[in-house]
Design an enzyme around this catalytic site. Structure first.
Site, short mmCIF file in Angstrom:
data_model
loop_
_atom_site.label_atom_id
_atom_site.label_comp_id
_atom_site.label_asym_id
_atom_site.label_seq_id
_atom_site.Cartn_x
_atom_site.Cartn_y
_atom_site.Cartn_z
N GLN A 30 0.84 -1.04 0.13
CA GLN A 30 0.08 -0.06 -0.08
C GLN A 30 0.84 1.22 0.10
O GLN A 30 2.05 1.28 0.36
CB GLN A 30 -1.03 -0.05 1.16
CG GLN A 30 -0.37 -0.19 2.64
CD GLN A 30 -1.23 -1.08 3.47
OE1 GLN A 30 -2.54 -1.21 3.44
NE2 GLN A 30 -0.62 -1.65 4.68
N GLU B 147 -0.55 0.50 13.67
CA GLU B 147 -0.06 1.65 14.37
C GLU B 147 -0.16 1.81 15.92
O GLU B 147 0.42 2.60 16.61
CB GLU B 147 -0.90 2.97 14.18
CG GLU B 147 -2.44 2.74 14.73
CD GLU B 147 -3.60 3.85 14.11
OE1 GLU B 147 -3.53 5.00 14.91
OE2 GLU B 147 -4.20 3.79 13.26
N ASP C 190 -0.20 -7.72 11.53
CA ASP C 190 -0.04 -6.60 10.47
C ASP C 190 0.57 -7.21 9.48
O ASP C 190 1.76 -7.58 9.45
CB ASP C 190 0.20 -5.27 11.03
CG ASP C 190 -0.08 -4.16 10.03
OD1 ASP C 190 -1.15 -3.47 10.46
OD2 ASP C 190 0.35 -4.08 8.90
N ASP D 211 0.06 -11.96 6.99
CA ASP D 211 -1.18 -11.86 6.58
C ASP D 211 -2.38 -12.45 7.69
O ASP D 211 -1.85 -13.53 7.95
CB ASP D 211 -1.55 -12.63 5.32
CG ASP D 211 -2.90 -12.62 4.91
OD1 ASP D 211 -3.58 -13.87 5.21
OD2 ASP D 211 -3.40 -11.64 4.42
N ALA D 212 -3.20 -11.63 8.25
CA ALA D 212 -3.99 -11.99 9.35
C ALA D 212 -4.59 -13.29 9.05
O ALA D 212 -4.69 -14.19 9.95
CB ALA D 212 -4.93 -10.70 9.62
N ASP E 9 -9.09 -4.71 12.85
CA ASP E 9 -8.62 -2.91 12.69
C ASP E 9 -7.88 -3.01 11.17
O ASP E 9 -6.90 -2.87 11.24
CB ASP E 9 -7.64 -2.78 13.81
CG ASP E 9 -7.37 -1.24 13.82
OD1 ASP E 9 -8.23 -0.44 13.13
OD2 ASP E 9 -6.24 -0.86 14.52
#
Length: 330
Positions: free
Chosen positions: A57, A112, A132, A163-164, A181
Site C-alpha cells: 500500500q 499503528e 499486521d 497476513d492475518a 482493525d
C-alpha cells in the site's frame, strides 16, 4: 521531524498534496483526499513525516495543522492524533466489555498500535496478538506515534508481521475477542478478503473461544455513505453469527459517521449501568469518549440507516465484493 512539502502532484482528481492560496496572501501546503468522484477533503499541513510505498500500500505520515499527526494509507485518512481515541475506543471497548472475562485478544491489522493500547487498558488481558501485514507501517508508527510507546513495549503484546488470515489459520490457539482493525476494502488493496463470508465462517468463528466476540471496523456509516460497505458487512456477519450488533460514531477528521459491527453466538445484553460498572471495575485509567449511555445510544441508527440495514441482501464474497472509492496497490 520532517520536511515541508514542496511539490504539487494533485492533478485530474488524484489523491495527494497541493498548494492552495490562503486569502491570496500566502501559500500553505495541503493534503487532498478524494472521497468520491466529485468530492475532496483538504487538510492543511505543517510537514510530511514519511511518504512512500510498501509492498502492499501507499503510506504517508503527515503533520496536519488541525488534527496533529495523521496516518494516510492508499490516499485514505486512517487516523489522526486529535481524534483517534474516538475510533479506537469504539473499536475495542464494546466487545471487551460485553465479554464476561476477556483474557486473550487477536488484532487483525492495527499496525499503528492504538488498538493494542486500548486492549491493554483492560486488567484481565493476559495476551494480545497484533498481526499486521505491513512491516513498514508498524515501524514508522512505532517510531513516530509516541502515545503508543507503552503498548509496543508491553510484555503482553505479541507482534506478528503476516497476513492475518494465514496467521489465524495456522494458529492452534483460540481467542476471547478477535478484532478487525483493517484498512477499508479498496479495489486492489490487501484487505477486502478479510470482510468475506468465507473468512468469517471458516477462519474467524473457528478461532473464537466459547462466548467469544468478533468486532470489525465497517467503514463509513453516514446518511449518504452507509450503503458503500457498512450494510453489506453487517448482512454478511448475519449469515455467520447468531447475534450481530452495529453501532456508529462521528469521527471529525473523517468528516463522517463511522461504523463498527460486533458479532457473537451469545447475546449482547448489558444495559448502560452495567456497562459503566464494568468500565469502573475492569479498565485502568479513564476513557475519553465511551460510557454506558453513549455506547447504548451508538447502537441506535437513524431511520435511513436502520432501513438499509434491514433491507440489505448483499453478502461479501471473494468474487462479489464491494469497495470504498479509491484503489490500493497490493
Amino acid at each position: 521531524m520532517g520536511e515541508a512539502v514542496d511539490d504539487v502532484f494533485v492533478t485530474n482528481g488524484s489523491n495527494g498534496w497541493a498548494n492552495h492560496p490562503m486569502n491570496g496572501l500566502e501559500k500553505c501546503e495541503w493534503f487532498e483526499e478524494e472521497v468520491d468522484e466529485n468530492l475532496k477533503l483538504c487538510y492543511a499541513l505543517n510537514s510530511v513525516l514519511h511518504r512512500g510505498s510498501s509492498s502492499y500500500q501507499d503510506i504517508a505520515l503527515l503533520d496536519t495543522k488541525h488534527f496533529g499527526k495523521a496516518l494516510v494509507i492508499d490516499g485514505k485518512m486512517q487516523s489522526t492524533e486529535m481524534d483517534e481515541f474516538i475510533y479506537h475506543e469504539c473499536l475495542i471497548h464494546p466487545a471487551l466489555l460485553f465479554h464476561p472475562n476477556p483474557k486473550t485478544v487477536f488484532i487483525m491489522g492495527g499496525g499503528e498500535g492504538s488498538a493494542a493500547r486500548e486492549v491493554l487498558k483492560h486488567k484481565s488481558i493476559q495476551c494480545v496478538v497484533m498481526c499486521d501485514i505491513d512491516q513498514e507501517v508498524v515501524d514508522f508508527c512505532r517510531r513516530y506515534l509516541t502515545a503508543n510507546y507503552n503498548a509496543f513495549a508491553s510484555d503482553k503484546l505479541c507482534l506478528v508481521i503476516n497476513d492475518a488470515k494465514a496467521e489465524l489459520e495456522k494458529r492452534q490457539e483460540k481467542y476471547d475477542v478477535i478484532i478487525g482493525d483493517l484498512s477499508d476494502p479498496v479495489e486492489g488493496g490487501p484487505c477486502y478478503q478479510l470482510y468475506t463470508k468465507s473468512f468469517y465462517e471458516n477462519v474467524v468463528k473457528s478461532k473464537l473461544n466459547y462466548r467469544g466476540i468478533f468486532v470489525t471496523q465497517a467503514g463509513p456509516a453516514g446518511v449518504f455513505t452507509h450503503k458503500e460497505v457498512f450494510t453489506s458487512i453487517h448482512n454478511t456477519l448475519k449469515q455467520v453469527f447468531t447475534y450481530v450488533k452495529a453501532y456508529t460514531a462521528h469521527i471529525p477528521s473523517f468528516v463522517d459517521t463511522w461504523g463498527w459491527i460486533m458479532a457473537s453466538d451469545h447475546p449482547f445484553s448489558l444495559n448502560a449501568e452495567e456497562i459503566d460498572q464494568r468500565i469502573t471495575d475492569r479498565i485502568k485509567g479513564e476513557l475519553l469518549y465511551l460510557n454506558g449511555d453513549s455506547l447504548i445510544s451508538a447502537t441506535t441508527m437513524n431511520k435511513a440507516v436502520q432501513e438499509s440495514l434491514a433491507k440489505e441482501t448483499h453478502v461479501y464474497t471473494e468474487d462479489n465484493a464491494r469497495f470504498i472509492y479509491g484503489h490500493g496497490i497490493g
